[in-house]
Design a protein around this motif. Structure first.
Motif, PDB file in Angstrom:
ATOM      1  N   ASP A  26       0.839  -1.215   0.000  1.00 61.45           N
ATOM      2  CA  ASP A  26       0.000   0.000   0.000  1.00 61.45           C
ATOM      3  C   ASP A  26       0.872   1.263   0.000  1.00 61.45           C
ATOM      4  OD1 ASP A  26      -2.286  -1.505   0.006  1.00 61.45           O
ATOM      5  OD2 ASP A  26      -2.605  -1.386   2.171  1.00 61.45           O
ATOM      6  N   SER A  27       1.920   1.237   0.817  1.00 58.54           N
ATOM      7  CA  SER A  27       2.819   2.393   0.889  1.00 58.54           C
ATOM      8  C   SER A  27       3.515   2.629  -0.450  1.00 58.54           C
ATOM      9  CB  SER A  27       3.856   2.171   1.997  1.00 58.54           C
ATOM     10  OG  SER A  27       4.733   3.268   2.098  1.00 58.54           O
ATOM     11  N   LEU A  28       3.974   1.554  -1.070  1.00 56.99           N
ATOM     12  CA  LEU A  28       4.639   1.672  -2.366  1.00 56.99           C
ATOM     13  C   LEU A  28       3.672   2.164  -3.444  1.00 56.99           C
ATOM     14  CD1 LEU A  28       6.775  -1.603  -2.312  1.00 56.99           C
ATOM     15  CD2 LEU A  28       7.670   0.737  -2.302  1.00 56.99           C
TER      16      LEU A  28
ATOM     17  N   ILE B 267       9.352  11.990  -0.020  1.00 56.95           N
ATOM     18  CA  ILE B 267       8.473  10.910   0.430  1.00 56.95           C
ATOM     19  C   ILE B 267       9.328   9.673   0.669  1.00 56.95           C
ATOM     20  CG2 ILE B 267       6.434  11.812  -0.735  1.00 56.95           C
ATOM     21  CD1 ILE B 267       6.878   9.708  -2.926  1.00 56.95           C
ATOM     22  N   ALA B 268       8.907   8.878   1.641  1.00 56.73           N
ATOM     23  CA  ALA B 268       9.655   7.662   1.984  1.00 56.73           C
ATOM     24  C   ALA B 268       8.663   6.524   2.172  1.00 56.73           C
ATOM     25  CB  ALA B 268      10.471   7.877   3.254  1.00 56.73           C
ATOM     26  N   ALA B 269       8.594   5.637   1.200  1.00 57.80           N
ATOM     27  CA  ALA B 269       7.684   4.496   1.264  1.00 57.80           C
ATOM     28  C   ALA B 269       8.335   3.341   2.014  1.00 57.80           C
ATOM     29  CB  ALA B 269       7.309   4.046  -0.148  1.00 57.80           C
TER      30      ALA B 269
ATOM     31  N   SER C   4      13.481  -0.240   6.621  1.00 64.09           N
ATOM     32  CA  SER C   4      14.043   0.223   5.346  1.00 64.09           C
ATOM     33  C   SER C   4      12.973   0.988   4.578  1.00 64.09           C
ATOM     34  CB  SER C   4      14.544  -0.965   4.525  1.00 64.09           C
ATOM     35  OG  SER C   4      15.041  -0.548   3.268  1.00 64.09           O
ATOM     36  N   LYS C   5      13.384   2.048   3.907  1.00 73.19           N
ATOM     37  CA  LYS C   5      12.439   2.871   3.154  1.00 73.19           C
ATOM     38  C   LYS C   5      13.031   3.265   1.803  1.00 73.19           C
ATOM     39  CE  LYS C   5       9.884   4.895   7.039  1.00 73.19           C
ATOM     40  NZ  LYS C   5      10.414   4.026   8.086  1.00 73.19           N
ATOM     41  N   LEU C   6      12.149   3.500   0.851  1.00 73.03           N
ATOM     42  CA  LEU C   6      12.550   4.013  -0.460  1.00 73.03           C
ATOM     43  C   LEU C   6      12.198   5.496  -0.501  1.00 73.03           C
ATOM     44  CD1 LEU C   6      11.416   1.222  -2.966  1.00 73.03           C
ATOM     45  CD2 LEU C   6      13.732   1.777  -2.239  1.00 73.03           C
TER      46      LEU C   6
ATOM     47  N   ASN D 236       7.857  -3.150  -5.722  1.00 72.66           N
ATOM     48  CA  ASN D 236       6.490  -3.614  -5.477  1.00 72.66           C
ATOM     49  C   ASN D 236       6.289  -5.013  -6.049  1.00 72.66           C
ATOM     50  OD1 ASN D 236       3.902  -3.474  -4.512  1.00 72.66           O
ATOM     51  ND2 ASN D 236       3.265  -1.776  -5.796  1.00 72.66           N
ATOM     52  N   THR D 237       6.852  -5.252  -7.229  1.00 75.81           N
ATOM     53  CA  THR D 237       6.782  -6.589  -7.829  1.00 75.81           C
ATOM     54  C   THR D 237       7.508  -7.606  -6.960  1.00 75.81           C
ATOM     55  OG1 THR D 237       6.685  -5.646 -10.061  1.00 75.81           O
ATOM     56  CG2 THR D 237       7.355  -7.948  -9.869  1.00 75.81           C
ATOM     57  N   PHE D 238       8.680  -7.215  -6.460  1.00 78.00           N
ATOM     58  CA  PHE D 238       9.436  -8.114  -5.570  1.00 78.00           C
ATOM     59  C   PHE D 238       8.651  -8.428  -4.306  1.00 78.00           C
ATOM     60  CE2 PHE D 238      12.063  -8.040  -1.693  1.00 78.00           C
ATOM     61  CZ  PHE D 238      12.634  -9.294  -1.796  1.00 78.00           C
ATOM     62  N   ILE D 239       8.024  -7.413  -3.707  1.00 80.56           N
ATOM     63  CA  ILE D 239       7.244  -7.622  -2.478  1.00 80.56           C
ATOM     64  C   ILE D 239       6.100  -8.588  -2.748  1.00 80.56           C
ATOM     65  CG2 ILE D 239       5.698  -6.518  -0.817  1.00 80.56           C
ATOM     66  CD1 ILE D 239       8.622  -6.007  -0.256  1.00 80.56           C
ATOM     67  N   GLY D 240       5.462  -8.469  -3.908  1.00 77.01           N
ATOM     68  CA  GLY D 240       4.380  -9.390  -4.258  1.00 77.01           C
ATOM     69  C   GLY D 240       4.872 -10.827  -4.360  1.00 77.01           C
TER      70      GLY D 240
END
Length: 276
Positions: free
Chosen positions: A66-68, A145-147, A155-157, A217-221
């Motif tokens: 959701d954050s990403l 912004i830091a997702a 860790s944040k992006l 996001n793809t990796f997290i999925g």
């Protein structure tokens, strides 16, 4: 074994075996009903605890996605706004170049200047409207912004703002910039050209961050799918195996009932010893 009317050992053994079969049958039926071989801590405390920990991680990854997604949307809106600014600057350069022509009459120069100012003011509107959920990466005073990037939030992006408002370090065209004279028009060509280059560089950086968000996001999925599969390996029942086991236990239960029935007939044998 001695015959006794007080103690029927055969019936006791048959009853114990039948109870064990019924207990095993109940476990198998529960596995079939729930689809899990470990549905609670009582089934297997260690495995259940491991599975719960992995479920917590998998659930937390929903928040990461959701954050990403929110971050990606904010970047996409910023890129759309930046592309509008770039398009407007291209038109402004064309107007400035045309206005630098010394042979241009006064009426035409005035008309071009009005068009130029309209384009200039449109940049301010484009920047102000590049807002998503209260986040605007290209306006004056914008914050980074830091997702979330992992399940524990350690860790944040981060994406830094790319301010494209008039009179800034990227778009150096002043809020009052005009091309009303040959001199101002000639100077504006350089200013707009530099602004176009700066905006292009800013958009490139935003595009790189947008791609990074999409890839993560793809990796997290995929990570979440792997965790869910791992949980399934730990707790899910093999329904084909359980179905076959159910058939065997049902047969065993019927045999156990018959064995108990036969064992309960033993006292009648004792009675026959007293008949004349």
């Amino acid at each position: 074994m001695a015959l006794s009317v007080n103690t029927n050992m055969g019936a006791m053994v048959a009853l114990q075996n039948l109870n064990a079969t019924n207990m095993e049958l109940g476990q198998t039926q529960n596995r079939i009903n729930t689809g899990k071989k470990v549905s609670n801590a009582k089934d297997n405390g260690a495995i259940w605890a491991i599975a719960q920990g992995q479920r917590a991680t998998s659930g937390a990854l929903n928040a990461v996605k959701d954050s990403l997604n929110r971050g990606s949307s904010a970047i996409d809106v910023a890129i759309a706004g930046g592309e509008s600014v770039s398009d407007l600057l291209l038109q402004m350069k064309e107007k400035a170049l045309a206005a630098s022509d010394t042979s241009l009459d006064s009426a035409s120069r005035t008309a071009m200047n009005e068009d130029f100012k309209a384009l200039r003011d449109q940049i301010t509107k484009a920047v102000a409207n590049a807002d998503f959920n209260g986040v605007n990466l290209i306006k004056t005073g914008a914050s980074a912004i830091a997702a979330l990037a992992n399940a524990d939030g350690s860790s944040k992006l981060t994406v830094s703002p790319e301010v494209m408002a008039l009179g800034g370090s990227v778009v150096t065209v002043a809020t009052t910039g005009t091309i009303g004279t040959v001199t101002t028009a000639a100077a504006m060509i350089t200013t707009v050209t530099n602004s176009i280059a700066n905006v292009s560089a800013s958009l490139a950086r935003l595009g790189t961050k947008a791609k990074a968000y999409e890839m993560h996001n793809t990796f997290i999925g995929k990570l979440q799918d792997s965790l869910d599969a791992g949980i399934g390996n730990l707790v899910d029942a093999d329904l084909a195996k359980e179905s076959a086991k159910l058939q065997a236990l049902q047969t065993k239960q019927q045999l156990g009932v018959q064995a108990l029935s036969i064992a309960n007939q033993t006292p009648q044998t004792i009675m026959s010893l007293f008949r004349g």
